[in-house]
Motif scaffolding. Structure first.
Motif, mmCIF file in Angstrom:
data_model
loop_
_atom_site.group_PDB
_atom_site.id
_atom_site.type_symbol
_atom_site.label_atom_id
_atom_site.label_comp_id
_atom_site.label_asym_id
_atom_site.label_seq_id
_atom_site.Cartn_x
_atom_site.Cartn_y
_atom_site.Cartn_z
ATOM 1 N N ARG A 231 36.510 55.558 31.291
ATOM 2 C CA ARG A 231 37.815 54.946 31.049
ATOM 3 C C ARG A 231 38.621 54.816 32.338
ATOM 4 O O ARG A 231 39.232 53.765 32.599
ATOM 5 N N ALA A 232 38.627 55.853 33.164
ATOM 6 C CA ALA A 232 39.352 55.779 34.432
ATOM 7 C C ALA A 232 38.773 54.678 35.312
ATOM 8 O O ALA A 232 39.507 53.899 35.933
ATOM 9 N N TRP A 233 37.438 54.624 35.393
ATOM 10 C CA TRP A 233 36.756 53.592 36.188
ATOM 11 C C TRP A 233 37.100 52.193 35.686
ATOM 12 O O TRP A 233 37.376 51.280 36.477
ATOM 13 N N TYR A 234 37.129 52.031 34.376
ATOM 14 C CA TYR A 234 37.391 50.719 33.780
ATOM 15 C C TYR A 234 38.857 50.307 33.973
ATOM 16 O O TYR A 234 39.154 49.188 34.422
ATOM 17 N N GLU A 235 39.774 51.213 33.643
ATOM 18 C CA GLU A 235 41.194 50.873 33.759
ATOM 19 C C GLU A 235 41.604 50.633 35.209
ATOM 20 O O GLU A 235 42.490 49.804 35.481
ATOM 21 N N ALA A 236 40.979 51.339 36.143
ATOM 22 C CA ALA A 236 41.312 51.130 37.556
ATOM 23 C C ALA A 236 41.040 49.699 37.971
ATOM 24 O O ALA A 236 41.740 49.132 38.821
ATOM 25 N N GLN A 237 40.036 49.077 37.369
ATOM 26 C CA GLN A 237 39.666 47.716 37.747
ATOM 27 C C GLN A 237 40.317 46.638 36.886
ATOM 28 O O GLN A 237 40.677 45.577 37.386
ATOM 29 N N PHE A 238 40.470 46.938 35.598
ATOM 30 C CA PHE A 238 40.879 45.883 34.667
ATOM 31 C C PHE A 238 42.210 46.152 33.964
ATOM 32 O O PHE A 238 42.753 45.258 33.324
ATOM 33 N N GLY A 239 42.722 47.370 34.067
ATOM 34 C CA GLY A 239 44.019 47.675 33.491
ATOM 35 C C GLY A 239 43.942 48.234 32.082
ATOM 36 O O GLY A 239 42.924 48.154 31.399
ATOM 37 N N GLN A 240 45.075 48.796 31.655
ATOM 38 C CA GLN A 240 45.127 49.467 30.359
ATOM 39 C C GLN A 240 45.040 48.487 29.201
ATOM 40 O O GLN A 240 44.430 48.784 28.169
ATOM 41 N N ASP A 241 45.624 47.309 29.344
ATOM 42 C CA ASP A 241 45.546 46.327 28.259
ATOM 43 C C ASP A 241 44.097 45.927 28.001
ATOM 44 O O ASP A 241 43.676 45.760 26.841
ATOM 45 N N ALA A 242 43.337 45.756 29.081
ATOM 46 C CA ALA A 242 41.926 45.405 28.922
ATOM 47 C C ALA A 242 41.167 46.539 28.236
ATOM 48 O O ALA A 242 40.290 46.294 27.395
ATOM 49 N N TRP A 243 41.517 47.774 28.574
ATOM 50 C CA TRP A 243 40.878 48.914 27.902
ATOM 51 C C TRP A 243 41.204 48.912 26.416
ATOM 52 O O TRP A 243 40.326 49.120 25.575
ATOM 53 N N ASN A 244 42.449 48.697 26.084
ATOM 54 C CA ASN A 244 42.852 48.685 24.677
ATOM 55 C C ASN A 244 42.129 47.590 23.902
ATOM 56 O O ASN A 244 41.836 47.736 22.715
#
Length: 485
Positions: free
Chosen positions: A112-125
């Motif tokens: 999750r940290a790796w993903y949000e660092a690149q694409f942001g929290q909205d993309a994670w959600n």
């Protein structure tokens, strides 16, 4: 982007944060294992075979505990370790995206940290499940950011006991063979780590160009327009069927022995920290009961994978269709079930894996001495289970145990950190949810063993240690005086 949502910080900033976290935790611990040599050559404290998820997690846990003389080997090229970009053919991982996987309790090391660092929290959600190839990208980053000592394109050819309290590993690298010595060996070799694909007898004698196991490299483009059969009802069966259909298979027949597809993933229903930490402490009969029930219920294929097949009009599901015969006729196959005969141009066997040490020549020197559960436990009538009977009976640090005490003491230095360890330890060494817990258990056991083996050296260091903390000028001795009367 929501105005209240923080922007993506980028991988560089995440790595800065992770380095700070590691520094605050004094990770890795200082190196403490006394170096060893044999015949003038250095001895490696721990060699891990397999640089997939389990191997990387094990290496990180060991490094964190101060075992610096560590080596991870993988026969695949860099970036192709494990199944994720080879024979795994699902679109997304089955595991929920929020599971922390191999992060070892470090928030900045999670997917999750790796993903949000690149694409942001909205993309994670908005993300449903983790794309398979993206998981491989994360593992590649994990390896790099922790600076794990992985060497690719290296194959383990053989392991032999000795000399002394060591293991001799024969390797092939860059076309040449060489030998190294190790104190401990970890087999982080995945689903087929103690055997290989299970291939039913029914394909014996059939031309190899007409069939393949689902774990093999397959040229799906060459199957365009062909009549394809798939045997199996699990995730691998659905993923291979879907891949064939998406590459233009003319028809796809999926043959399932059961009258219905399994619907419930049993272990998902009882997943908890209790299972993670308590399973290994269960009595034998309860370990067996848990896994026998789950295995016989079978794990259903993911809903998305099943829909990925059924949306193709040329896909046909044949339930209650065990294979009665398979014949080769004029360059194609004829597969017969109770429902009829089906002409096929190619057959994919999604029939899983088996423990068979005869398929692992690198372990030939140890195979006759390894203790399995069939040597340990006889289940009650009705709970017979060949897969469980052939599981290795492992010690508390995932180490192999001797079938006959004293027959092969070196077995205690080989650790089975792969899927067949499940009956001894639970699901700690093959799936994403608890791999950090498994790596921690493995690393602590090896650490304790190394310290105990070197206790004389550590004791000598204790005796010899003479760096003072007090210099003698920190106090003044009171003068002697006569006692007052």
């Amino acid at each position: 982007m929501n105005a209240n949502t923080p922007p993506a910080i980028g991988l560089r900033q995440l790595e800065i944060r992770l380095r700070q976290d590691l520094s605050w935790l004094e990770w890795p611990a200082k190196s403490w294992v006394p170096p060893r040599t044999f015949a003038g050559e250095p001895v490696t404290d721990v060699v891990i075979v397999g640089a997939g998820m389990c191997g990387l997690a094990a290496a990180a846990a060991l490094k964190g505990l101060g075992i610096a003389n560590l080596l991870v080997l993988d026969k695949a090229p860099a970036g192709r370790e494990g199944p994720w970009v080879t024979f795994a053919r699902m679109e997304t991982l089955r595991s929920p995206k929020q599971l922390t996987g191999p992060a070892l309790g470090l928030p900045a090391l999670t997917f999750r940290a790796w993903y949000e660092a690149q694409f942001g929290q909205d993309a994670w959600n908005a993300l449903g499940k983790i794309p398979r190839r993206q998981w491989m990208e994360y593992l590649t980053w994990y390896r790099r950011v922790l600076d794990l000592p992985v060497r690719n394109d290296v194959e383990l050819l053989a392991v032999e006991p000795g000399p002394e309290e060591l293991l001799t590993l024969r390797l092939r690298e860059a076309g040449a063979e060489r030998v190294i010595r190790a104190r401990h060996l970890v087999l982080a070799t995945g689903r087929d780590g103690l055997g290989g694909p299970f291939v039913p007898e029914i394909v014996s004698g059939i031309d190899r160009k007409l069939w393949a196991h689902s774990s093999e490299a397959l040229d799906f483009e060459a199957l365009r327009g062909k009549r394809i059969g798939v045997v199996g009802a699990g995730a691998s069966a659905m993923d291979n069927a879907a891949e064939a259909l998406e590459q233009g298979a003319g028809s796809l027949d999926l043959f399932v022995r059961r009258k219905d597809l399994p619907r419930v993933n049993k272990f998902t229903g009882i997943g908890s920290q209790g299972v993670v930490h308590g399973f290994a402490a269960l009595p034998d009969e309860w370990k067996w009961r848990f896994l026998d029930h789950a295995m016989k219920a079978q794990t259903p294929p993911p809903r998305d994978s099943t829909l990925r097949v059924s949306r193709h009009p040329q896909a046909r599901f044949h339930l209650g269709s065990p294979i009665l015969s398979l014949e080769e006729r004029d360059g194609h196959l004829v597969l017969t079930t109770p429902s009829g005969a089906y002409p096929l141009d190619f057959l994919i066997l999604a029939t899983g894996f088996q423990v068979d040490l005869g398929l692992r020549p690198e372990l030939a020197a140890f195979a006759p001495f390894i203790r399995f559960w069939k040597h340990r436990y006889t289940p009650p009538t009705g709970l017979d289970n060949a897969e469980l009977a052939n599981a290795p009976d492992l010690g508390p640090g995932f180490e192999f145990q001797e079938r006959e005490p004293g027959s092969c003491p070196a077995l205690s230095r080989i650790h089975c950190f792969n899927y067949p360890a499940m009956l001894s330890h639970g699901k700690l060494s093959g799936d994403i949810p608890a791999v950090s817990d498994g790596a921690d258990r493995l690393a602590r056991s090896i650490t304790a063993g190394l310290f105990s083996e070197d206790r004389e050296t550590h004791y000598a260091a204790l005796v010899a240690y003479d760096t003072p903390e007090l210099l003698g000028d920190e106090w003044t001795v009171a003068p002697h005086s006569a006692a007052s009367g």
